[in-house]
Design a protein around this motif. Structure first.
Motif, PDB file in Angstrom:
ATOM      1  N   GLN A   1       0.829  -1.211   0.000  1.00 11.66           N
ATOM      2  CA  GLN A   1       0.000   0.000   0.000  1.00 11.66           C
ATOM      3  C   GLN A   1       0.859   1.255   0.000  1.00 11.66           C
ATOM      4  OE1 GLN A   1      -2.592  -0.531   3.393  1.00 11.66           O
ATOM      5  NE2 GLN A   1      -4.340  -0.923   2.058  1.00 11.66           N
ATOM      6  N   ASP A   2       1.890   1.280   0.817  1.00 14.15           N
ATOM      7  CA  ASP A   2       2.770   2.451   0.863  1.00 14.15           C
ATOM      8  C   ASP A   2       3.433   2.692  -0.485  1.00 14.15           C
ATOM      9  OD1 ASP A   2       2.100   2.785   3.506  1.00 14.15           O
ATOM     10  OD2 ASP A   2       3.948   1.861   4.286  1.00 14.15           O
TER      11      ASP A   2
ATOM     12  N   GLN B   1       3.764   5.916  -5.387  1.00 13.57           N
ATOM     13  CA  GLN B   1       3.768   6.046  -6.844  1.00 13.57           C
ATOM     14  C   GLN B   1       2.644   6.956  -7.326  1.00 13.57           C
ATOM     15  OE1 GLN B   1       6.226   5.028  -8.788  1.00 13.57           O
ATOM     16  NE2 GLN B   1       7.199   4.306  -6.906  1.00 13.57           N
ATOM     17  N   MET B   2       1.524   6.966  -6.596  1.00  8.73           N
ATOM     18  CA  MET B   2       0.439   7.878  -6.965  1.00  8.73           C
ATOM     19  C   MET B   2       0.865   9.332  -6.761  1.00  8.73           C
ATOM     20  SD  MET B   2      -2.980   5.985  -5.476  1.00  8.73           S
ATOM     21  CE  MET B   2      -3.716   7.532  -5.103  1.00  8.73           C
TER      22      MET B   2
ATOM     23  N   ASP C   1      -7.917   5.891  -3.796  1.00  8.36           N
ATOM     24  CA  ASP C   1      -7.372   5.408  -2.526  1.00  8.36           C
ATOM     25  C   ASP C   1      -8.348   4.463  -1.826  1.00  8.36           C
ATOM     26  OD1 ASP C   1      -9.109   7.541  -2.179  1.00  8.36           O
ATOM     27  OD2 ASP C   1      -8.140   8.222  -0.337  1.00  8.36           O
ATOM     28  N   VAL C   2      -9.636   4.718  -1.945  1.00  9.53           N
ATOM     29  CA  VAL C   2     -10.639   3.828  -1.366  1.00  9.53           C
ATOM     30  C   VAL C   2     -10.644   2.493  -2.100  1.00  9.53           C
ATOM     31  CG1 VAL C   2     -13.107   3.530  -0.923  1.00  9.53           C
ATOM     32  CG2 VAL C   2     -12.043   5.768  -0.581  1.00  9.53           C
ATOM     33  N   VAL C   3     -10.508   2.561  -3.422  1.00  9.93           N
ATOM     34  CA  VAL C   3     -10.470   1.340  -4.233  1.00  9.93           C
ATOM     35  C   VAL C   3      -9.267   0.488  -3.846  1.00  9.93           C
ATOM     36  CG1 VAL C   3     -10.183   0.452  -6.580  1.00  9.93           C
ATOM     37  CG2 VAL C   3     -11.731   2.361  -6.153  1.00  9.93           C
ATOM     38  N   VAL C   4      -8.127   1.117  -3.645  1.00  3.92           N
ATOM     39  CA  VAL C   4      -6.913   0.383  -3.263  1.00  3.92           C
ATOM     40  C   VAL C   4      -7.111  -0.287  -1.906  1.00  3.92           C
ATOM     41  CG1 VAL C   4      -4.490   0.670  -2.598  1.00  3.92           C
ATOM     42  CG2 VAL C   4      -5.358   1.755  -4.660  1.00  3.92           C
ATOM     43  N   ASN C   5      -7.692   0.434  -0.954  1.00  2.00           N
ATOM     44  CA  ASN C   5      -7.935  -0.148   0.370  1.00  2.00           C
ATOM     45  C   ASN C   5      -8.924  -1.312   0.285  1.00  2.00           C
ATOM     46  OD1 ASN C   5      -6.191   1.444   1.883  1.00  2.00           O
ATOM     47  ND2 ASN C   5      -7.695   3.075   2.076  1.00  2.00           N
TER      48      ASN C   5
END
Length: 108
Positions: free
Chosen positions: A43-44, A49-50, A67-71
């Motif tokens: 995640q970090d 990279q974002m 960010d919500v999608v990644v979580n």
């Protein structure tokens, strides 16, 4: 004399049981911490990279709630591993739904 025999029997029976439980807790703890470390690092890295993309793309990703999608994605991965671990811990196998034609299956 009888009391001493009962105490010795309890020590003999409960000693290995306590040892096994502590080993299982230790292995589970190490596995849990290692898994959390790997997921946290991924995640970090992704969020870092974002931050390297241009401001226009950052705005679009922010509007899309990337960010919500990644979580959610990492939570789904964690849940999948957890469920697979529970299945292995209970030694439960999935029932096979499809059977090949012939043998024990009924052919139409």
């Amino acid at each position: 004399m009888q009391f001493l025999f009962v105490v010795q029997m309890l020590v003999i029976v409960l000693g290995p049981l306590v040892k096994m439980v502590l080993k299982m807790i230790g292995f589970g703890f190490v596995t849990y911490m290692g898994f959390n470390l790997i997921i946290g690092q991924a995640q970090d890295y992704l969020f870092a990279q974002m931050g390297n993309v241009g401001p226009v793309i950052q705005g679009i990703l922010g509007l899309a709630k990337f960010d919500v999608v990644v979580n959610l994605y990492f939570a789904a991965i964690s849940t999948r591993f957890l469920l697979a671990g529970i299945d292995k811990a209970t030694d439960r196998k999935r029932a096979q739904v499809w059977h090949k034609p012939g043998g024990t299956s009924i052919e139409a």
